[in-house]
Design a protein around this motif. Structure first.
Motif, PDB file in Angstrom:
ATOM      1  N   GLN A  15      93.873  17.760 -21.971  1.00 18.29           N
ATOM      2  CA  GLN A  15      94.871  18.325 -22.633  1.00 18.29           C
ATOM      3  C   GLN A  15      95.713  19.611 -21.875  1.00 18.29           C
ATOM      4  O   GLN A  15      94.528  20.486 -21.280  1.00 18.29           O
ATOM      5  CB  GLN A  15      94.677  18.958 -23.962  1.00 18.29           C
ATOM      6  CG  GLN A  15      95.161  20.190 -24.578  1.00 18.29           C
ATOM      7  CD  GLN A  15      96.855  19.870 -24.177  1.00 18.29           C
ATOM      8  OE1 GLN A  15      96.347  18.947 -26.041  1.00 18.29           O
ATOM      9  NE2 GLN A  15      97.987  20.075 -24.572  1.00 18.29           N
ATOM     10  N   PRO A  16      96.677  19.082 -20.749  1.00 19.38           N
ATOM     11  CA  PRO A  16      96.924  20.204 -20.527  1.00 19.38           C
ATOM     12  C   PRO A  16      97.496  21.450 -20.773  1.00 19.38           C
ATOM     13  O   PRO A  16      97.997  22.017 -22.023  1.00 19.38           O
ATOM     14  CB  PRO A  16      98.025  19.631 -19.586  1.00 19.38           C
ATOM     15  CG  PRO A  16      98.562  18.406 -19.825  1.00 19.38           C
ATOM     16  CD  PRO A  16      97.407  17.843 -21.481  1.00 19.38           C
ATOM     17  N   ASP A  17      97.912  22.387 -20.035  1.00 23.33           N
ATOM     18  CA  ASP A  17      97.778  23.281 -20.845  1.00 23.33           C
ATOM     19  C   ASP A  17      99.123  23.514 -21.263  1.00 23.33           C
ATOM     20  O   ASP A  17      99.478  24.678 -22.411  1.00 23.33           O
ATOM     21  CB  ASP A  17      97.891  24.986 -19.121  1.00 23.33           C
ATOM     22  CG  ASP A  17      96.826  25.451 -18.576  1.00 23.33           C
ATOM     23  OD1 ASP A  17      95.720  25.537 -19.858  1.00 23.33           O
ATOM     24  OD2 ASP A  17      96.744  26.340 -17.878  1.00 23.33           O
ATOM     25  N   GLY A  75      89.644  17.662 -14.074  1.00 27.24           N
ATOM     26  CA  GLY A  75      89.922  18.913 -14.535  1.00 27.24           C
ATOM     27  C   GLY A  75      91.221  19.940 -14.092  1.00 27.24           C
ATOM     28  O   GLY A  75      92.211  19.882 -14.641  1.00 27.24           O
ATOM     29  N   PRO A  76      91.799  18.490 -12.579  1.00 31.25           N
ATOM     30  CA  PRO A  76      93.255  19.467 -12.570  1.00 31.25           C
ATOM     31  C   PRO A  76      94.115  19.167 -13.837  1.00 31.25           C
ATOM     32  O   PRO A  76      95.136  19.995 -13.457  1.00 31.25           O
ATOM     33  CB  PRO A  76      93.449  18.946 -11.134  1.00 31.25           C
ATOM     34  CG  PRO A  76      92.095  18.266 -10.753  1.00 31.25           C
ATOM     35  CD  PRO A  76      91.326  17.845 -11.719  1.00 31.25           C
ATOM     36  N   PRO A  91      95.549  10.018 -12.038  1.00 32.44           N
ATOM     37  CA  PRO A  91      96.962   9.573 -12.746  1.00 32.44           C
ATOM     38  C   PRO A  91      97.558  10.541 -11.854  1.00 32.44           C
ATOM     39  O   PRO A  91      97.818  12.015 -11.896  1.00 32.44           O
ATOM     40  CB  PRO A  91      96.438   9.966 -14.476  1.00 32.44           C
ATOM     41  CG  PRO A  91      94.716  10.366 -14.823  1.00 32.44           C
ATOM     42  CD  PRO A  91      94.615  11.063 -13.248  1.00 32.44           C
ATOM     43  N   ARG A  92      99.103  10.039 -11.978  1.00 39.07           N
ATOM     44  CA  ARG A  92     100.176  10.538 -11.408  1.00 39.07           C
ATOM     45  C   ARG A  92     100.872  11.902 -12.475  1.00 39.07           C
ATOM     46  O   ARG A  92     100.945  11.334 -13.732  1.00 39.07           O
ATOM     47  CB  ARG A  92     101.684   9.758 -11.131  1.00 39.07           C
ATOM     48  CG  ARG A  92     101.213   8.609 -10.365  1.00 39.07           C
ATOM     49  CD  ARG A  92     102.238   7.938  -9.689  1.00 39.07           C
ATOM     50  NE  ARG A  92     102.047   6.677  -8.685  1.00 39.07           N
ATOM     51  CZ  ARG A  92     101.869   5.353  -9.029  1.00 39.07           C
ATOM     52  NH1 ARG A  92     101.420   4.872 -10.656  1.00 39.07           N
ATOM     53  NH2 ARG A  92     101.758   5.096  -8.424  1.00 39.07           N
ATOM     54  N   LEU A 141      81.981  17.630 -17.632  1.00 42.53           N
ATOM     55  CA  LEU A 141      82.908  16.175 -17.929  1.00 42.53           C
ATOM     56  C   LEU A 141      84.764  16.587 -16.288  1.00 42.53           C
ATOM     57  O   LEU A 141      84.545  15.619 -16.162  1.00 42.53           O
ATOM     58  CB  LEU A 141      83.567  16.314 -19.012  1.00 42.53           C
ATOM     59  CG  LEU A 141      84.290  15.323 -19.115  1.00 42.53           C
ATOM     60  CD1 LEU A 141      83.516  13.397 -18.790  1.00 42.53           C
ATOM     61  CD2 LEU A 141      84.529  15.077 -21.214  1.00 42.53           C
ATOM     62  N   ALA A 142      84.561  17.320 -16.647  1.00 46.71           N
ATOM     63  CA  ALA A 142      86.095  18.139 -15.190  1.00 46.71           C
ATOM     64  C   ALA A 142      85.113  17.348 -13.808  1.00 46.71           C
ATOM     65  O   ALA A 142      86.176  16.810 -13.483  1.00 46.71           O
ATOM     66  CB  ALA A 142      86.138  18.897 -15.096  1.00 46.71           C
ATOM     67  N   SER A 143      83.929  17.352 -13.447  1.00 49.74           N
ATOM     68  CA  SER A 143      83.831  16.970 -12.388  1.00 49.74           C
ATOM     69  C   SER A 143      83.627  15.864 -12.621  1.00 49.74           C
ATOM     70  O   SER A 143      83.232  14.700 -11.360  1.00 49.74           O
ATOM     71  CB  SER A 143      82.600  17.954 -11.719  1.00 49.74           C
ATOM     72  OG  SER A 143      81.238  17.601 -11.498  1.00 49.74           O
TER      73      SER A 143
END
Ligand code: SF4
Ligand code: SF4
Lengths: 249, 290
Positions: free
Chosen positions: A67-69, B198-199, A211-212, B191-193
């Motif tokens: 979930q992006p911001d 994460g980014p 993912p792009r 889980l992000a790393s």
């Protein structure tokens, strides 16, 4: 021998493209299909047709929601098999020497006739890439299809790991990371391939392509949009009267 | 991690056995003849019993001898060497005490050193694993060592040493629990790393690879309810340290000493169950657990 080689001549491994993987699990099936009949003990299943089936797999596909911001969540399918780490902790913990990393191509293998099935290597692997076969009592892991890639009895196009050969989306690539000109090195450089859990210092050979960025919807309203706008907002005529009257009650 | 009875028995019993052997090797208590025989039988039963329990979970126990080959890199292999060496050296030393009534001190010290090395090697099998942040700490060897020595002193009837070592073991155990509760968060593995996603945003495990369980989830993903863990910690500490210390403070009697030892053993079992059950393996992150 469970001492890791200081360096390997080649570094064979996979690039997994998280942008392209559609989560079809075809690689899971082809991996199990090939590896249950070839290198080492078969990959057993327990209670396969019963209420609680489970079995040994060398490659599994997870799915994650990110979930992006801002904007919609993304679903990302995530194939995972042995990453053939350069600093493989699974090898050094092995008491018997059954686990080893090959000097010639960096593939991490288990010599099943030496394995006592203690399970310590599976504990040492951060990625869940090793599974103790419940029927055979020995450790199973991805061999990078060592019995395909050098197999001169197979047509040349089949001399890649079964998962790579099968993937209908072209999300898996096989090659030599020690060669900067190889397909996998170039893909990794072009797409910013990453290591999983880099903080654990395992230095995985396999790389994952993030993912792009997705297309943005803002400012791209379709030219047909005006025609699709709702025509009547409020009911009129008899229905309108009914609506107003009932509303007043 | 799955708290398998075989590993709980192995670490608890052999820890106690080698702890007792350290004291016997150093000449505490200073016994010969039949009394020495009884002490050595007890220590060998514990040490060998624990070691053989560790082979219960092997897929191929008949190949166990191969585990001696990789001492250069593997703590499990080193543990095998140290334990066998300690048992052989102390068997000769014990034979001197029991049969000839002579103490070959040098042999005893060597055996005590090897027994200590065994305790450390056992703990390093767990402490070396970066994949289990709760174990990957100097407090893990400290805990195995202090617990083994405290139990050893208790069985060897060394009341003063046992009192201090029990208190020390209790302190180390509590320190292990406190730092352990923060270890996974402090390790920086998330889980992000684990996914590298994460980014992009907040990552959530959406679908596991298969609907059923597998070797990894059964072996490495075990969750103890927090309120149970707290209760078990209190019970473990009471049985392992508090009750034996109270018994030791009473005027000495063999009955009290035996009860103190039994209570200590039950406490160690409980603490070891928690040692495994509470340990979080980072692979659980891929499955969306912890
Ligand atoms: S992914 Fe796991 S099994 Fe494969 S080399 Fe790395 S640590 Fe070993
Ligand atoms: S399970 Fe087999 S390969 Fe793994 S550490 Fe034990 S002996 Fe080595």
């Amino acid at each position: 021998m469970t001492e890791l080689p200081a360096s390997t001549t080649r570094k064979m491994g996979l690039v997994i493209d998280l942008d392209t993987c559609v989560g079809c699990h075809a690689c899971v099936i082809s991996c199990k299909g090939w590896n249950t009949e070839n290198y080492g003990a078969p990959l057993s299943d327990q209670d396969p047709y019963g209420a609680d089936p489970s079995g040994t797999f060398l490659n599994r596909v997870h799915s994650y929601e990110v979930q992006p911001d801002q904007g919609a969540a993304q679903l990302i399918h995530f194939p995972k098999s042995c990453l053939h780490c350069e600093d493989a902790p699974c090898v050094t913990v092995c008491p018997t020497g059954a686990s080893y990393k090959r000097t010639e191509d960096g593939i991490v293998l288990v010599n099943e006739s030496d394995c006592i099935g203690c399970g310590l290597c599976a504990w040492a692997c951060p990625y869940g890439a090793r599974e103790l076969d419940q029927a055979e009592g020995v450790m199973k892991k991805c061999t990078l299809c060592v019995d395909r890639i050098y197999n001169e009895n197979l047509p040349e196009e089949d001399r890649v790991p079964a998962c790579v050969r099968t993937c209908p989306a072209g999300a898996r690539h096989f090659g030599d990371f020690a060669d900067p000109e190889s397909n996998v090195s170039q893909l990794t450089a072009a797409r910013g391939g990453i290591d999983l859990m880099p903080e654990l210092g395992t230095r995985p050979v396999n790389k994952y392509l993030p993912p792009r960025p997705k297309d943005q919807l803002e400012g791209q309203i379709d030219i047909l949009a005006p025609l699709l706008a709702p025509v009547v907002e409020e009911p009129t005529g008899f229905l309108g009267w009914l609506d107003r009257t009932l509303g007043r009650l | 991690m799955h708290p398998a009875p075989s590993v709980i028995l192995f670490t608890s019993l052999s820890g106690l056995g080698f702890g007792l052997l350290v004291f016997l090797g150093l000449g505490f208590p200073d016994v010969t003849g039949w009394t020495a025989f009884a002490f050595f039988v007890l220590s060998y039963l514990l040490a060998v019993g624990g070691l053989s329990a560790s082979t219960f979970h092997l897929g191929h126990p008949e190949r166990a001898l191969k585990a001696f080959t990789q001492w250069k890199t593997s703590w499990l292999s080193r543990e095998g060497w140290f334990s066998v060496a300690a048992l052989l050296v102390l068997a000769a030393y014990g034979a001197g005490l029991v049969l000839l009534g002579t103490r070959w001190s040098l042999l005893g010290w060597l055996g005590a050193g090897l027994s200590l090395a065994t305790l450390i090697a056992t703990s390093m099998i767990y402490a070396q694993l970066k994949t289990v942040p709760r174990w990957h700490s100097p407090l893990t060897p400290a805990m195995f060592l202090s617990t083994g020595l405290a139990g050893g002193a208790l069985l060897a009837g060394q009341v003063t040493a046992a009192l201090w070592l029990l208190l020390l073991a209790g302190l180390v155990q509590v320190a292990y629990w406190i730092t352990g509760d923060r270890a996974l968060a402090q390790s920086g593995t998330t889980l992000a790393s684990a996914t590298g996603l994460g980014p992009i945003g907040r990552v959530r495990a959406f679908e596991p690879p298969h609907t059923g369980s597998n070797y990894l989830t059964r072996e490495m993903v075990f969750v103890v309810a927090r309120r149970h863990a707290v209760k078990l910690r209190v019970i473990a500490l009471a049985l392992m340290v508090v009750i034996p210390v109270l018994f030791l403070l009473l005027p000495f009697s063999h009955a009290w000493a035996a009860l103190a030892a039994l209570s200590h053993l039950a406490g160690v079992f409980c603490a070891r169950w928690l040692f495994f059950a509470e340990a979080e393996h980072v692979v659980g992150l891929y499955y969306g657990r912890r």
